[in-house]
Structure formats: structure tokens, C-alpha cells
Design a protein around this motif. Structure first.
Motif, PDB file in Angstrom:
ATOM      1  N   ILE A 178       0.398  62.400   9.568  1.00 20.11           N
ATOM      2  CA  ILE A 178      -0.882  61.716   9.468  1.00 20.11           C
ATOM      3  C   ILE A 178      -1.797  62.399  10.586  1.00 20.11           C
ATOM      4  O   ILE A 178      -1.770  62.749  11.649  1.00 20.11           O
ATOM      5  CB  ILE A 178      -0.876  60.236   9.691  1.00 20.11           C
ATOM      6  N   ARG A 179      -3.156  62.790  10.100  1.00 19.20           N
ATOM      7  CA  ARG A 179      -4.048  63.576  10.829  1.00 19.20           C
ATOM      8  C   ARG A 179      -5.319  62.972  10.704  1.00 19.20           C
ATOM      9  O   ARG A 179      -5.627  62.255   9.453  1.00 19.20           O
ATOM     10  CB  ARG A 179      -4.365  65.027  10.511  1.00 19.20           C
ATOM     11  N   ASP A 180      -6.169  62.952  11.698  1.00 19.67           N
ATOM     12  CA  ASP A 180      -7.531  62.529  11.636  1.00 19.67           C
ATOM     13  C   ASP A 180      -8.487  63.168  10.592  1.00 19.67           C
ATOM     14  O   ASP A 180      -9.276  62.751   9.928  1.00 19.67           O
ATOM     15  CB  ASP A 180      -8.351  62.332  12.972  1.00 19.67           C
ATOM     16  N   ASN A 181      -8.315  64.641  10.689  1.00 20.71           N
ATOM     17  CA  ASN A 181      -8.988  65.406   9.710  1.00 20.71           C
ATOM     18  C   ASN A 181     -10.572  65.234   9.537  1.00 20.71           C
ATOM     19  O   ASN A 181     -11.137  65.423   8.579  1.00 20.71           O
ATOM     20  CB  ASN A 181      -8.364  65.654   8.415  1.00 20.71           C
ATOM     21  N   VAL A 182     -11.035  64.963  10.633  1.00 23.61           N
ATOM     22  CA  VAL A 182     -12.488  64.962  10.954  1.00 23.61           C
ATOM     23  C   VAL A 182     -13.453  65.950  10.660  1.00 23.61           C
ATOM     24  O   VAL A 182     -12.950  67.056  10.819  1.00 23.61           O
ATOM     25  CB  VAL A 182     -13.134  64.215  12.492  1.00 23.61           C
ATOM     26  N   ALA A 183     -14.641  65.506  10.108  1.00 22.36           N
ATOM     27  CA  ALA A 183     -15.595  66.776   9.925  1.00 22.36           C
ATOM     28  C   ALA A 183     -16.531  66.626  11.213  1.00 22.36           C
ATOM     29  O   ALA A 183     -17.660  66.635  11.029  1.00 22.36           O
ATOM     30  CB  ALA A 183     -16.337  66.664   8.649  1.00 22.36           C
TER      31      ALA A 183
ATOM     32  N   ARG B 226     -13.230  71.697  19.230  1.00 20.66           N
ATOM     33  CA  ARG B 226     -13.864  72.405  18.365  1.00 20.66           C
ATOM     34  C   ARG B 226     -14.651  71.486  17.135  1.00 20.66           C
ATOM     35  O   ARG B 226     -13.897  70.544  16.799  1.00 20.66           O
ATOM     36  CB  ARG B 226     -12.926  73.392  17.449  1.00 20.66           C
TER      37      ARG B 226
ATOM     38  N   THR C 213     -15.236  70.864  13.703  1.00 19.99           N
ATOM     39  CA  THR C 213     -14.623  71.297  12.541  1.00 19.99           C
ATOM     40  C   THR C 213     -15.735  71.565  11.114  1.00 19.99           C
ATOM     41  O   THR C 213     -15.472  72.309  10.241  1.00 19.99           O
ATOM     42  CB  THR C 213     -13.491  70.755  11.816  1.00 19.99           C
ATOM     43  N   ALA C 214     -16.966  71.011  11.712  1.00 19.70           N
ATOM     44  CA  ALA C 214     -18.007  71.442  10.704  1.00 19.70           C
ATOM     45  C   ALA C 214     -18.991  72.500  10.847  1.00 19.70           C
ATOM     46  O   ALA C 214     -19.425  73.443   9.973  1.00 19.70           O
ATOM     47  CB  ALA C 214     -18.986  70.092  10.478  1.00 19.70           C
ATOM     48  N   THR C 215     -19.056  72.878  12.045  1.00 18.98           N
ATOM     49  CA  THR C 215     -19.762  73.988  12.673  1.00 18.98           C
ATOM     50  C   THR C 215     -19.169  75.134  13.214  1.00 18.98           C
ATOM     51  O   THR C 215     -19.584  76.203  13.275  1.00 18.98           O
ATOM     52  CB  THR C 215     -20.994  73.611  13.669  1.00 18.98           C
ATOM     53  N   ASN C 216     -17.902  74.885  13.354  1.00 24.74           N
ATOM     54  CA  ASN C 216     -16.924  75.992  14.266  1.00 24.74           C
ATOM     55  C   ASN C 216     -17.392  76.200  15.679  1.00 24.74           C
ATOM     56  O   ASN C 216     -17.010  77.412  16.112  1.00 24.74           O
ATOM     57  CB  ASN C 216     -16.717  77.109  13.549  1.00 24.74           C
TER      58      ASN C 216
END
Ligand code: FAD
Ligand code: ZN
Lengths: 90, 439
Positions: A43-48, A69, A71-74
Motif C-alpha cells: 500500500i502506498r500514498d501515491n500522492v500528486a 520530490r 510528484t506533480a512538478t518533479n
């Protein structure tokens, strides 16, 4: 291309590193319930959004470290933190 | 049912069929084509809300209406229909998977694709041209034999062939031993092929619309509304869903289905349901068109590349997912460099061809490369996610099965193995060997 700020080698192309994944804390294997263990495995949060991740500098210093980091803008922020290959707290 | 759907009290006439005669007369006389689906106001409540207007959401809506007569349904998308993976994929369709559960499931989808052009009355250009998965090592060849045997047991046309036979199927491939990774053989799957993905999306949208389902584009789900759950705001296990909050207001429904692929964990989080999913972009590229020379789809797992040629003559390339999680669909030079090098190793003859475009889409990767489908710990909140890099071909069967699950409130046999609880029980359905590069 993503430039990953390795604490030892400086900025390097992401292809020189391995993205171990979102940092998760590893429960004690001796006392964790199967459910807790599988939660840790899968299970991961995997947020943007901002997330803390573990990287491994495969083609450089061969060390694990953690980075924040977006994860939406890198974008990266804050200095790297020590990490380990289990992805959990150092 | 001959007269379809009744909107705001008015009974809708059956919409015109697409036909060769119609095309010819439109071509000669000119004039606008009628809109494919209606633009109607968003209501305050529905029987079913489907989040995500890709092939999965639209197929679910279509089969709810056609197979079960459930038509008070809204498909909601934050962008336009087909703006996600469904409009960005490389349209490879096949059923030569590795697990018996996977094979049976994808095979049903293939048979729905076979009759789709007439079922949906739209030309989906399904081309069963054959699908080759190359092996460059003994280990890879062993996996091919394993897959071939699993496939044959379920009556799927699939076999391992020699490099010489590979050359007969695709003459432009380099089968010599001088290559850096010589071809050791291949898994050959004649029923595999490619399809016109936009037509599939539009066909399901049009079919669902004709039966009264509403499409709401530019409608973003901001929250999933729940009550009675153990988490904050009544979300989470033990509770039930009551509707969604959108940028156009709240809409209530006793059933909400999450069909948002790359965005799936963001939507599930809104209901307090945690998923074993990470989001990774997958890139693809297309060349200028040339005379048709590539008769089959060619995949090489070891070289991380696959290629097919469209009816227009363009080569369509793809690879494995980008090596880190991310919600950004920018292309990278790493991808084109790797792609060009590997393709030239397989087909030295295409060295002068130029790339026209490169793009990316978000993929919802699961640990076992199988989807997550069906009921969740929140009553009324269903998921049809975890489609990774291989979910386009699964659109039809997923729609059919999700519609059945919603209508009967039971998990259909064909998708029982894919339920969310398999990650708690440790019963994973490992498809990596058949889905990591060959999508
Ligand atoms: C480059 C590439 C190549 C591929 N090649 C193949 C292939 O050859 N064969 C194959 O079978 N599969 C392939 N795939 C995978 C396939 O495209 C996907 O698995 C499939 O399209 C998923 O369909 P979907 O309907 O579940 O999701 P999508 O088509 O991604 O639709 C999800 C929708 O949800 C909407 N959405 C997201 N968040 C919200 C929100 N908050 N509110 C409202 N709407 C929202 C999005 O706008 C989007 O339209 C490929 C994918 C890519 C990217
Ligand atoms: Zn380093």
C-alpha cells in the motif's frame, strides 16, 4: 530528464539512479501482523504532491538516500536525508 | 427497447445509424454530422456515478444500460472523454497472458472486440494481424513456453516459434547471431492485433448516450462523500458512499465507481480506501508514414521496446514505464534514445525514418501487474483500476463485469481473482512475465 541531487555525486540524470519508491516504515517482522506486513509491502500514498522517496545511486556512489520530490512538478526540496535499501527510516 | 432513453420528459428518437451509404451521401452533399452525445445539465442525483470517461468508465456505463437497463447514470470526467490513457495508448489487443485467470479474462475482451464494429455500429478497425513476443535468452524462451502451455490449455492460439519462423512472419527482423541480443525464438499469438482506440471510446460513449446515460466533461470530482465510516467525515471501512463533490456542485448517488486509472489512488483516498497502486508515466512515439512493411505487432521484453505499423503506415513505438513514479506527462530524451537504439538492433532497415511525435500517459501500476476490480470496504464505492500499461484491451470485459457487479451486487466469477482483498490475503495474480513490456 530528471536531475536527481545525489548528496555525494551532485545532480545526476535519473537513469543513473534507481527509484526505490515512496519511503515507508518497515514494521518489526517478528511482531507485525500479516495485515501490517502486507500494508508495508503493497500500500502506498501515491500522492500528486510532495512525497519522501528513497533513491539508490546505482551508477555513482552506490548509496541509498531519501529526497522530498513533488510528484506533480518533479521539483526537489530540502537537502537529502540518509536512507537504506528497505526504504524505511535510516 | 426500440425507443431509447427519455430526457426531461421527452422521448428520444432512435439516433441515425452510421453506414457506408450515409458516409457517401454526407461526402457528396456536405454538411455537419450530428453531435455524437448530448450536452445536458448535471442533475442533483443519479443511480450510478462513474468517475472517469475512459474506455473503462464508458464501457461500464454502456453495459449497465444495455445488459441491465440501468440508465440513470452519469459518466463524469475532469477533462474530455478519452483524455487519459484511453486516448494515448498504442492499442495492442491480445489474450496470451500468463495466469489462467488473466487468460480467461482477456480472452472474453477479445471476443467482445471481435463483434464490436457491428455491436456499437462504429468502425473500430480491429486488425487481427498477429502478435510476436521475442525471446533473446534461454530464460525468456522458458517463460514463452510456459505462457504457450497456459494459453493452449484454455484454447488460445499461442505457440513458440523458431527464429526462422519469426523471419517468415516479419521479414524485416534481423535474426542473425551477430546482433547484440540475437533472437532465440518468439511466442506467436495470431489473434493479437491493433484497434482504433478513439473509435472504441466514442462508440461506447455514443451507445451509452443513446440509451440515456449522461456524459459530463470538464466536471472534476473534488471529493467523494461518505457516511458512517471509521475515518474522518464518515469515510473509510464500514461506511457507505453518498455521492461526489464536483467543481459544478454536489451530486448524490448510492453507487460511485472509480475508473480513473492513473489518478485512481487520489480518488480512492477521497473515500478513505487505500490502494496498492503507484502512478508512472508510459511514453510512446510515432514515425512518419511509409509503405506498409510490418505485418505483425513485435514486442521485445529484453530490449524494452515494441512496435506496430498503423494502416496509415506510421510505426508506433512503445517501451516500459518511466523508471520513477510521477503525475507528469512530459516526454524524455532517455526514452527516444533507448527506443531508437533497440529498434535499430531489431530492424536495421528503419534507420532513416524520422519520429513525428512523442507523448505519454499515466499508468496505475499494481505490484502483480493485475487489475483491482469490484467492491471495497466502503459500501457502494467500487473500483475498476490498476490497469497499468495493459488496460485498453480489457475495457470491454471490464465494463461488462463491473456492470454485472453493480446490477447484481455480487462479484462475477471472471473477476473474482482481481478483488482488492487479495493484497490482504496474499493471493496475488502475477502477470509481470506477460505484461511488463508487451502491453
Ligand atoms: C503510451 C501508452 C500505451 C499503452 N498501450 C496499451 C496497449 O497497447 N494495450 C493496452 O491494452 N493498454 C495500453 N495502455 C494502457 C491503457 O491505455 C490504459 O490502461 C487504459 O486506457 C485505462 O483506461 P481507463 O478508462 O481505466 O482510464 P483513462 O482512459 O486513463 O481515463 C481516466 C479518466 O479519469 C479522468 N479523471 C481523473 N481524475 C478525475 C477527477 N478527479 N474527476 C473526474 N475525472 C477524473 C481523466 O480525465 C481520464 O479521462 C497504454 C497506456 C499508455 C499511456
Ligand atoms: Zn551518488
Amino acid at each position: 530528464m530528471l536531475l536527481v541531487p545525489c548528496p555525494n555525486c551532485g545532480p545526476r540524470n535519473a537513469s543513473d539512479l534507481r527509484h526505490v519508491g515512496e519511503s515507508v516504515s518497515r514494521p518489526d517482522p517478528n511482531s507485525a501482523s500479516p495485515a501490517q506486513w502486507r500494508q508495508y509491502l503493497y500500500i502506498r500514498d501515491n500522492v500528486a504532491d510532495w512525497n519522501t522517496e528513497t533513491w539508490y545511486c546505482v551508477r555513482g556512489c552506490r548509496r541509498f538516500f531519501k529526497l522530498e520530490r513533488n510528484t506533480a512538478t518533479n521539483e526537489f526540496r530540502n537537502p537529502p536525508m540518509p536512507g537504506n535499501k528497505l526504504g524505511g527510516k535510516a | 427497447m426500440s425507443v431509447v432513453g427519455s430526457i426531461a420528459g421527452k422521448v428520444r428518437k432512435k439516433p441515425p445509424r452510421y453506414s457506408a451509404a450515409g458516409l457517401l451521401s454526407k461526402g457528396l452533399r456536405g454538411g455537419e454530422w450530428p453531435r455524437v452525445w448530448r450536452d445536458v445539465p448535471l442533475k442533483k442525483s443519479y443511480d450510478v456515478i462513474i468517475i472517469g470517461g475512459g474506455v473503462h468508465g464508458l464501457a461500464t456505463a454502456y453495459y449497465l444500460a444495455t445488459n441491465h437497463g440501468i440508465t440513470n447514470v452519469a459518466v463524469i470526467d475532469k477533462s474530455y472523454l478519452g483524455s487519459g490513457g484511453s486516448g494515448r495508448n498504442t492499442a495492442i489487443v491480445r489474450s496470451n497472458y500468463l495466469t489462467p485467470e488473466g487468460v480467461a479474462f482477456y480472452d472474453r475482451s477479445l471476443s467482445l472486440y471481435n463483434s464490436m464494429t457491428s455491436d456499437l455500429n462504429i468502425n473500430v478497425m480491429f486488425s487481427e494481424r498477429g502478435h510476436l513476443t521475442l525471446a533473446h535468452s534461454d530464460a525468456a524462451l522458458r517463460t514463452m513456453h510456459w505462457r504457450a502451455e497456459v494459453n493452449k490449455l484454455q484454447n488460445i492460439d499461442s505457440s513458440v516459434i523458431t527464429p526462422e519462423e519469426v523471419k517468415k512472419v516479419v521479414p524485416s527482423l534481423n535474426i542473425s547471431d551477430d546482433a547484440h541480443h540475437p533472437i532465440a525464438g518468439a511466442l506467436f499469438h495470431p489473434p493479437g492485433g491493433i484497434i482504433r482506440h478513439d473509435a472504441v471510446v466514442w462508440g461506447y460513449a455514443r451507445g451509452a448516450d443513446h440509451r440515456g446515460v449522461e456524459m459530463h466533461q470538464k466536471t472534476e470530482v473534488l471529493d467523494v462523500l461518505c457516511e458512517g465510516g471509521e475515518g474522518p467525515d464518515g469515510k473509510g471501512a464500514g461506511g457507505r458512499v453518498t455521492g461526489v463533490r464536483t467543481n459544478r456542485g454536489d451530486v448524490s448517488a448510492p453507487i460511485v465507481v472509480n475508473c480513473t486509472a492513473g489518478w485512481a489512488s487520489l480518488i480512492s483516498d477521497m473515500a478513505g480506501v487505500r490502494l496498492p497502486i503507484t502512478t508512472q508515466p508510459l511514453q510512446a512515439a510515432v514515425t512518419e508514414p511509409v509503405k506498409v512493411f510490418l505485418p505483425a505487432v513485435v514486442v521485445s521484453g529484453s530490449l524494452h521496446v515494441y512496435v506496430s505499423q498503423t494502416d496509415r503506415g506510421e510505426l508506433v513505438f512503445g517501451a516500459a514505464v518511466d523508471p520513477f513514479t510521477n503525475y507528469n506527462v512530459r516526454g524524455s530524451l532517455d526514452f527516444t534514445e533507448g527506443l531508437a537504439g533497440h529498434i535499430l538492433e531489431l530492424m536495421p532497415g528503419v534507420s532513416k525514418m524520422r519520429l513525428l511525435r512523442q507523448w505519454a500517459g499515466l499508468c496505475d501500476m499494481t505490484p502483480d501487474y493485475s487489475p483491482v476490480m469490484g467492491f471495497t470496504p466502503v459500501e457502494g464505492f467500487l473500483v475498476d483500476v490498476g490497469w497499468g500499461t495493459y488496460g485498453f484491451k480489457a475495457g470491454p470485459v471490464s465494463g461488462e463485469m463491473m456492470a454485472e457487479a453493480i446490477a447484481t451486487q455480487r462479484t462475477p466469477e471472471l473477476i473474482d481473482a482481481f478483488k482488492l482483498s487479495r493484497f490482504e490475503d496474499g493471493r496475488l495474480v502475477g502477470e509481470k512475465g506477460a505484461a511488463a513490456v508487451g502491453h
